[in-house]
Motif scaffolding. Structure first.
Motif, PDB file in Angstrom:
ATOM      1  N   GLN A  33      54.297  14.005  10.822  1.00 51.95           N
ATOM      2  CA  GLN A  33      55.265  12.940  10.555  1.00 51.95           C
ATOM      3  C   GLN A  33      56.695  13.311  10.965  1.00 51.95           C
ATOM      4  OE1 GLN A  33      54.377   9.831   9.658  1.00 51.95           O
ATOM      5  NE2 GLN A  33      52.321  10.664   9.902  1.00 51.95           N
ATOM      6  N   VAL A  34      56.989  14.601  11.038  1.00 49.96           N
ATOM      7  CA  VAL A  34      58.340  15.035  11.424  1.00 49.96           C
ATOM      8  C   VAL A  34      58.326  15.764  12.768  1.00 49.96           C
ATOM      9  CG1 VAL A  34      59.219  15.084   9.056  1.00 49.96           C
ATOM     10  CG2 VAL A  34      58.187  17.155  10.031  1.00 49.96           C
ATOM     11  N   ASP A  35      57.283  15.517  13.547  1.00 51.95           N
ATOM     12  CA  ASP A  35      57.152  16.039  14.914  1.00 51.95           C
ATOM     13  C   ASP A  35      57.142  17.569  14.995  1.00 51.95           C
ATOM     14  OD1 ASP A  35      57.100  13.397  15.935  1.00 51.95           O
ATOM     15  OD2 ASP A  35      59.291  13.340  15.877  1.00 51.95           O
ATOM     16  N   LEU A  36      56.561  18.213  13.996  1.00 56.57           N
ATOM     17  CA  LEU A  36      56.477  19.670  14.021  1.00 56.57           C
ATOM     18  C   LEU A  36      55.056  20.201  14.184  1.00 56.57           C
ATOM     19  CD1 LEU A  36      59.060  20.747  11.291  1.00 56.57           C
ATOM     20  CD2 LEU A  36      59.202  21.083  13.773  1.00 56.57           C
ATOM     21  N   TYR A  37      54.089  19.331  14.119  1.00 62.01           N
ATOM     22  CA  TYR A  37      52.710  19.812  14.172  1.00 62.01           C
ATOM     23  C   TYR A  37      52.424  20.578  15.470  1.00 62.01           C
ATOM     24  CZ  TYR A  37      47.667  20.101  14.112  1.00 62.01           C
ATOM     25  OH  TYR A  37      46.395  20.580  14.147  1.00 62.01           O
ATOM     26  N   GLY A  38      52.745  19.991  16.589  1.00 66.22           N
ATOM     27  CA  GLY A  38      52.440  20.631  17.871  1.00 66.22           C
ATOM     28  C   GLY A  38      53.128  21.965  18.062  1.00 66.22           C
ATOM     29  N   VAL A  39      54.405  22.049  17.716  1.00 64.45           N
ATOM     30  CA  VAL A  39      55.129  23.303  17.935  1.00 64.45           C
ATOM     31  C   VAL A  39      54.733  24.388  16.937  1.00 64.45           C
ATOM     32  CG1 VAL A  39      57.097  22.235  19.079  1.00 64.45           C
ATOM     33  CG2 VAL A  39      57.174  22.584  16.627  1.00 64.45           C
ATOM     34  N   LEU A  40      54.279  23.993  15.750  1.00 57.99           N
ATOM     35  CA  LEU A  40      53.871  24.991  14.762  1.00 57.99           C
ATOM     36  C   LEU A  40      52.402  25.374  14.891  1.00 57.99           C
ATOM     37  CD1 LEU A  40      55.727  23.725  11.561  1.00 57.99           C
ATOM     38  CD2 LEU A  40      56.345  25.640  13.037  1.00 57.99           C
ATOM     39  N   TRP A  41      51.527  24.387  14.932  1.00 58.38           N
ATOM     40  CA  TRP A  41      50.096  24.665  14.946  1.00 58.38           C
ATOM     41  C   TRP A  41      49.572  24.990  16.344  1.00 58.38           C
ATOM     42  CZ3 TRP A  41      51.873  22.555  10.523  1.00 58.38           C
ATOM     43  CH2 TRP A  41      51.205  22.856   9.337  1.00 58.38           C
ATOM     44  N   HIS A  42      50.181  24.446  17.386  1.00 56.61           N
ATOM     45  CA  HIS A  42      49.684  24.642  18.753  1.00 56.61           C
ATOM     46  C   HIS A  42      50.815  24.891  19.749  1.00 56.61           C
ATOM     47  CE1 HIS A  42      45.726  23.467  17.383  1.00 56.61           C
ATOM     48  NE2 HIS A  42      46.271  22.402  16.799  1.00 56.61           N
ATOM     49  N   PRO A  43      51.598  25.934  19.552  1.00 55.28           N
ATOM     50  CA  PRO A  43      52.726  26.169  20.466  1.00 55.28           C
ATOM     51  C   PRO A  43      52.284  26.409  21.910  1.00 55.28           C
ATOM     52  CG  PRO A  43      52.379  28.063  19.040  1.00 55.28           C
ATOM     53  CD  PRO A  43      51.494  26.960  18.530  1.00 55.28           C
ATOM     54  N   GLN A  44      51.110  26.977  22.099  1.00 60.37           N
ATOM     55  CA  GLN A  44      50.633  27.269  23.454  1.00 60.37           C
ATOM     56  C   GLN A  44      50.426  25.992  24.270  1.00 60.37           C
ATOM     57  OE1 GLN A  44      48.913  27.620  20.630  1.00 60.37           O
ATOM     58  NE2 GLN A  44      46.953  26.610  20.935  1.00 60.37           N
ATOM     59  N   ILE A  45      50.063  24.902  23.636  1.00 62.25           N
ATOM     60  CA  ILE A  45      49.892  23.630  24.338  1.00 62.25           C
ATOM     61  C   ILE A  45      51.238  23.156  24.888  1.00 62.25           C
ATOM     62  CG2 ILE A  45      49.332  21.178  24.032  1.00 62.25           C
ATOM     63  CD1 ILE A  45      47.156  22.080  22.056  1.00 62.25           C
ATOM     64  N   ASN A  46      52.299  23.459  24.155  1.00 66.14           N
ATOM     65  CA  ASN A  46      53.653  23.083  24.569  1.00 66.14           C
ATOM     66  C   ASN A  46      54.313  24.181  25.402  1.00 66.14           C
ATOM     67  OD1 ASN A  46      54.025  20.458  23.165  1.00 66.14           O
ATOM     68  ND2 ASN A  46      53.536  21.722  21.404  1.00 66.14           N
ATOM     69  N   GLU A  47      53.518  25.159  25.809  1.00 69.16           N
ATOM     70  CA  GLU A  47      53.973  26.291  26.630  1.00 69.16           C
ATOM     71  C   GLU A  47      55.118  27.052  25.968  1.00 69.16           C
ATOM     72  OE1 GLU A  47      54.552  25.048  30.690  1.00 69.16           O
ATOM     73  OE2 GLU A  47      52.602  24.051  30.741  1.00 69.16           O
ATOM     74  N   ILE A  48      55.038  27.190  24.668  1.00 68.50           N
ATOM     75  CA  ILE A  48      56.037  27.948  23.911  1.00 68.50           C
ATOM     76  C   ILE A  48      55.547  29.383  23.784  1.00 68.50           C
ATOM     77  CG2 ILE A  48      57.160  28.219  21.670  1.00 68.50           C
ATOM     78  CD1 ILE A  48      56.936  25.135  21.391  1.00 68.50           C
ATOM     79  N   VAL A  49      56.349  30.297  24.311  1.00 69.75           N
ATOM     80  CA  VAL A  49      55.991  31.713  24.243  1.00 69.75           C
ATOM     81  C   VAL A  49      57.120  32.570  23.663  1.00 69.75           C
ATOM     82  CG1 VAL A  49      54.288  31.596  26.111  1.00 69.75           C
ATOM     83  CG2 VAL A  49      56.676  32.086  26.645  1.00 69.75           C
ATOM     84  N   ARG A  50      58.297  31.976  23.515  1.00 69.32           N
ATOM     85  CA  ARG A  50      59.452  32.695  22.981  1.00 69.32           C
ATOM     86  C   ARG A  50      60.037  31.906  21.810  1.00 69.32           C
ATOM     87  NH1 ARG A  50      61.842  36.611  25.946  1.00 69.32           N
ATOM     88  NH2 ARG A  50      63.896  36.014  25.145  1.00 69.32           N
ATOM     89  N   ALA A  51      60.563  32.630  20.847  1.00 71.60           N
ATOM     90  CA  ALA A  51      61.131  31.998  19.656  1.00 71.60           C
ATOM     91  C   ALA A  51      62.256  31.030  20.002  1.00 71.60           C
ATOM     92  CB  ALA A  51      61.632  33.067  18.690  1.00 71.60           C
ATOM     93  N   GLU A  52      63.050  31.374  20.999  1.00 65.70           N
ATOM     94  CA  GLU A  52      64.178  30.504  21.367  1.00 65.70           C
ATOM     95  C   GLU A  52      63.716  29.108  21.789  1.00 65.70           C
ATOM     96  OE1 GLU A  52      66.233  32.481  24.537  1.00 65.70           O
ATOM     97  OE2 GLU A  52      64.491  32.449  25.843  1.00 65.70           O
ATOM     98  N   GLN A  53      62.483  28.993  22.252  1.00 68.28           N
ATOM     99  CA  GLN A  53      61.945  27.693  22.659  1.00 68.28           C
ATOM    100  C   GLN A  53      61.626  26.799  21.459  1.00 68.28           C
ATOM    101  OE1 GLN A  53      58.901  29.798  25.068  1.00 68.28           O
ATOM    102  NE2 GLN A  53      59.388  28.240  26.614  1.00 68.28           N
ATOM    103  N   LEU A  54      61.569  27.365  20.286  1.00 64.84           N
ATOM    104  CA  LEU A  54      61.251  26.620  19.068  1.00 64.84           C
ATOM    105  C   LEU A  54      62.483  26.060  18.368  1.00 64.84           C
ATOM    106  CD1 LEU A  54      58.694  29.120  17.559  1.00 64.84           C
ATOM    107  CD2 LEU A  54      58.179  26.774  18.210  1.00 64.84           C
TER     108      LEU A  54
END
Length: 103
Positions: A33-54
Motif C-alpha cells: 500500500q505504501v509502495d515498499l513491497y518490491g524494494v523490500l521483499w524483492h530488491p533484485q527484481i528492481n535491480e537494487i544491489v546497493r543501499a544507496e539505491q533504496l
C-alpha cells in the motif's frame, strides 16, 4: 517466518555485515500500500544491489506510512498480534538510517 535484510560493507579486509533486521511477512500487504513491497521483499527484481539505491524509495514509503498511519492501522491490524503499523514504521526508519550511513 519473516523478511530478513542485511547490509554488507566490502572493505579492504573483506566483507562485514553492518546492519541486519527482520520483520514479519504479516506486513507485506501494508508494504504494498505504501509502495515498499518490491524494494523490500524483492530488491533484485528492481535491480537494487546497493543501499544507496533504496534511499529514495524508503523515504517516500516512510512518508506515506506516516501520512496514512490511521488508515493503515485500521486496515491492517496484526491478525496474530505480530507486526503492526508501528513495527513496520520503525523497521523502515532503521533501514533508511542504515542505508544513509552505509550507502
Amino acid at each position: 517466518m519473516g523478511l530478513y535484510i542485511s547490509l554488507w560493507y566490502k572493505g579492504e579486509d573483506g566483507n562485514s555485515e553492518v546492519f541486519s533486521a527482520n520483520i514479519t511477512h504479516n506486513l507485506s500487504e501494508m508494504a504494498r500500500q505504501v509502495d515498499l513491497y518490491g524494494v523490500l521483499w524483492h530488491p533484485q527484481i528492481n535491480e537494487i544491489v546497493r543501499a544507496e539505491q533504496l534511499i529514495k524509495s524508503l523515504e517516500a514509503g516512510l512518508e506515506k506510512l506516516f501520512c496514512y498511519r490511521v488508515d493503515l492501522m485500521l486496515a491492517y491490524p496484526p491478525a496474530n498480534n505480530w507486526g503492526g503499523w508501528e513495527d513496520f514504521y520503525n523497521f523502515v526508519s532503521k533501514y533508511l538510517e542504515a542505508c544513509r550511513k552505509w550507502p
